[in-house]
Design a protein around this motif. Structure first.
Motif, PDB file in Angstrom:
ATOM      1  N   ARG A  26       0.815  -1.200   0.000  1.00 18.34           N
ATOM      2  CA  ARG A  26       0.000   0.000   0.000  1.00 18.34           C
ATOM      3  C   ARG A  26       0.861   1.268   0.000  1.00 18.34           C
ATOM      4  NH1 ARG A  26      -4.584   2.214  -1.761  1.00 18.34           N
ATOM      5  NH2 ARG A  26      -5.516   3.686  -0.288  1.00 18.34           N
ATOM      6  N   THR A  92      -5.413   0.210  -4.866  1.00 16.42           N
ATOM      7  CA  THR A  92      -6.794   0.683  -4.720  1.00 16.42           C
ATOM      8  C   THR A  92      -7.505   0.197  -3.466  1.00 16.42           C
ATOM      9  OG1 THR A  92      -7.481  -1.149  -6.165  1.00 16.42           O
ATOM     10  CG2 THR A  92      -7.208   1.015  -7.190  1.00 16.42           C
ATOM     11  N   THR A  93      -6.823  -0.511  -2.568  1.00 17.42           N
ATOM     12  CA  THR A  93      -7.492  -0.939  -1.341  1.00 17.42           C
ATOM     13  C   THR A  93      -6.545  -0.812  -0.168  1.00 17.42           C
ATOM     14  OG1 THR A  93      -8.950  -2.625  -0.405  1.00 17.42           O
ATOM     15  CG2 THR A  93      -6.896  -3.404  -1.357  1.00 17.42           C
ATOM     16  N   GLN A  94      -7.089  -0.870   1.032  1.00 18.11           N
ATOM     17  CA  GLN A  94      -6.297  -0.693   2.247  1.00 18.11           C
ATOM     18  C   GLN A  94      -5.466  -1.933   2.567  1.00 18.11           C
ATOM     19  OE1 GLN A  94      -9.869   0.783   4.696  1.00 18.11           O
ATOM     20  NE2 GLN A  94      -8.131   1.788   5.685  1.00 18.11           N
ATOM     21  N   ASN A  97      -7.567  -4.589   4.371  1.00 15.21           N
ATOM     22  CA  ASN A  97      -8.420  -5.393   3.501  1.00 15.21           C
ATOM     23  C   ASN A  97      -7.640  -6.538   2.872  1.00 15.21           C
ATOM     24  OD1 ASN A  97     -10.416  -3.366   3.948  1.00 15.21           O
ATOM     25  ND2 ASN A  97     -11.321  -3.895   1.987  1.00 15.21           N
ATOM     26  N   ARG A 142     -18.243  -3.204   2.086  1.00 19.98           N
ATOM     27  CA  ARG A 142     -17.976  -2.174   3.104  1.00 19.98           C
ATOM     28  C   ARG A 142     -19.108  -2.112   4.131  1.00 19.98           C
ATOM     29  NH1 ARG A 142     -14.055  -2.813   0.344  1.00 19.98           N
ATOM     30  NH2 ARG A 142     -12.477  -1.260  -0.155  1.00 19.98           N
ATOM     31  N   ARG A 152     -20.492  -1.301  -5.965  1.00 25.44           N
ATOM     32  CA  ARG A 152     -19.357  -1.544  -6.857  1.00 25.44           C
ATOM     33  C   ARG A 152     -18.159  -1.957  -6.015  1.00 25.44           C
ATOM     34  NH1 ARG A 152     -19.445   3.435 -11.297  1.00 25.44           N
ATOM     35  NH2 ARG A 152     -21.488   2.919 -12.214  1.00 25.44           N
ATOM     36  N   ASN A 154     -14.534  -2.780  -4.759  1.00 27.13           N
ATOM     37  CA  ASN A 154     -13.229  -2.172  -4.969  1.00 27.13           C
ATOM     38  C   ASN A 154     -12.357  -3.135  -5.772  1.00 27.13           C
ATOM     39  OD1 ASN A 154     -10.577  -1.166  -4.643  1.00 27.13           O
ATOM     40  ND2 ASN A 154     -11.146  -0.202  -2.712  1.00 27.13           N
ATOM     41  N   ASP A 157      -9.798  -5.178  -3.803  1.00 25.39           N
ATOM     42  CA  ASP A 157     -10.259  -6.336  -3.052  1.00 25.39           C
ATOM     43  C   ASP A 157     -10.293  -7.582  -3.932  1.00 25.39           C
ATOM     44  OD1 ASP A 157     -10.553  -4.715  -0.841  1.00 25.39           O
ATOM     45  OD2 ASP A 157     -12.678  -4.338  -1.188  1.00 25.39           O
TER      46      ASP A 157
END
Length: 309
Positions: A26, A92-94, A97, A142, A152, A154, A157
């Motif tokens: 990330r 595009t994700t944490q 996640n 989420r 939609r 992510n 994910d």
């Protein structure tokens, strides 16, 4: 320290190091392209491994030539695809996640074992998989269950789930490791082949994308992934399995999201939402319910050798 305590500490240390891989994914996701990051990581890991692996490679060469297809598949899954997907997810994700979704691999292994090897799925495993699925949907949506059909997902994910599928296939096929092939030689061969398979994608990224700036975070991230995650953590994990057995070590590994949450909040300032806690709790609980049996736990503890007290 006793072997059990040493093994437990080694498992915790390895898990902490691996948690940092998601923070790296990330933290420098937009500074270096995913294939380039993965390539330099495994090239560094191979360089660290070669001094120990070279004697084994010479001895194992005839066996490797006979089993080049298996080694190629393992290099593709474990080196080329797995971490490329994770590093792509990091765009595009944490971090949390990713750390929650990638450990769903045991459930994917159960499904693939049923499809490929006709292994039965017991009611306990089926119930556990149902709980894991609910946890995954909680993360992907989420926590928006009322509008799940319209949400939609992510893309990060989904990339993380692709990484989990790659790890599941790798874990499923590693049982077919050729007898007589040393572990050091096996790993060196899969590292090298995985790097070869990365070359076409690497060439495309180099031709299309701007060259990454070799900043301190980028260099440190590559060094951490290559030396820490691929070398030091592997040695620690091997010691953990020798001390407490694979099942108990695997249970320690499920603390991965906890360490990732702490590291990502500390280093990246990421927040922890309620859906992380709910979804993550369901995933971990479902995996443990589906994969861990109390009888297995008793048998997994290393037994003392004859004559020892």
């Amino acid at each position: 320290m006793s072997p059990s305590l040493t093994g437990l500490l080694a498992a915790l240390a390895a898990t902490v190091v691996w948690a940092g891989n998601f923070v790296v994914a990330r933290g420098i996701a937009h500074a270096i392209a995913p294939i380039q990051l993965n390539f330099w990581r495994w090239l560094l890991a191979l360089a660290c491994l070669l001094p120990w692996a070279l004697p084994h490679l010479r001895a194992d060469w005839p066996l490797m030539r006979r089993h080049w297809r298996h080694l190629s598949v393992m290099g593709l899954l474990g080196v080329t695809l797995l971490n490329t997907f994770v590093y792509k997810a990091g765009q595009t994700t944490q971090s949390l996640n990713m750390a929650l979704l990638v450990p769903t691999a045991p459930v994917i292994i159960m499904l693939l074992s049923r499809i490929l090897y006709a292994e039965p799925i017991t009611w306990r495993r089926l119930a556990g998989m149902g709980v894991v699925l609910c946890g995954v949907l909680t993360l992907l949506s989420r926590g928006d269950w009322q509008h799940l059909a319209a949400v939609r997902f992510n893309p990060g994910d989904l990339w993380a789930l692709a990484g989990a599928a790659s790890f599941a296939l790798y874990s499923l096929f590693v049982r077919n490791r050729p007898k007589g092939l040393s572990l050091a030689g096996y790993n060196a061969a899969t590292f090298a082949l995985g790097l070869v398979f990365l070359l076409p994608g690497l060439a495309v990224e180099v031709a299309v994308l701007p060259a990454p700036a070799l900043t301190v975070p980028v260099v440190a991230g590559i060094a951490y992934a290559g030396i820490g995650c691929s070398t030091i953590a592997y040695v620690l994990w091997t010691r953990a399995i020798a001390g407490i057995g694979p099942v108990l070590a695997g249970m320690v590994y499920y603390s991965l999201p906890l360490f990732t949450a702490v590291e990502s909040a500390w280093l990246l300032g990421e927040s922890i939402a309620s859906f992380h806690i709910v979804g993550g709790g369901m995933i971990i609980a479902g995996i443990l319910f589906a994969t861990v049996d109390r009888r297995v736990l008793r048998l997994s503890r290393p037994q003392p050798r004859t004559g020892q007290r």
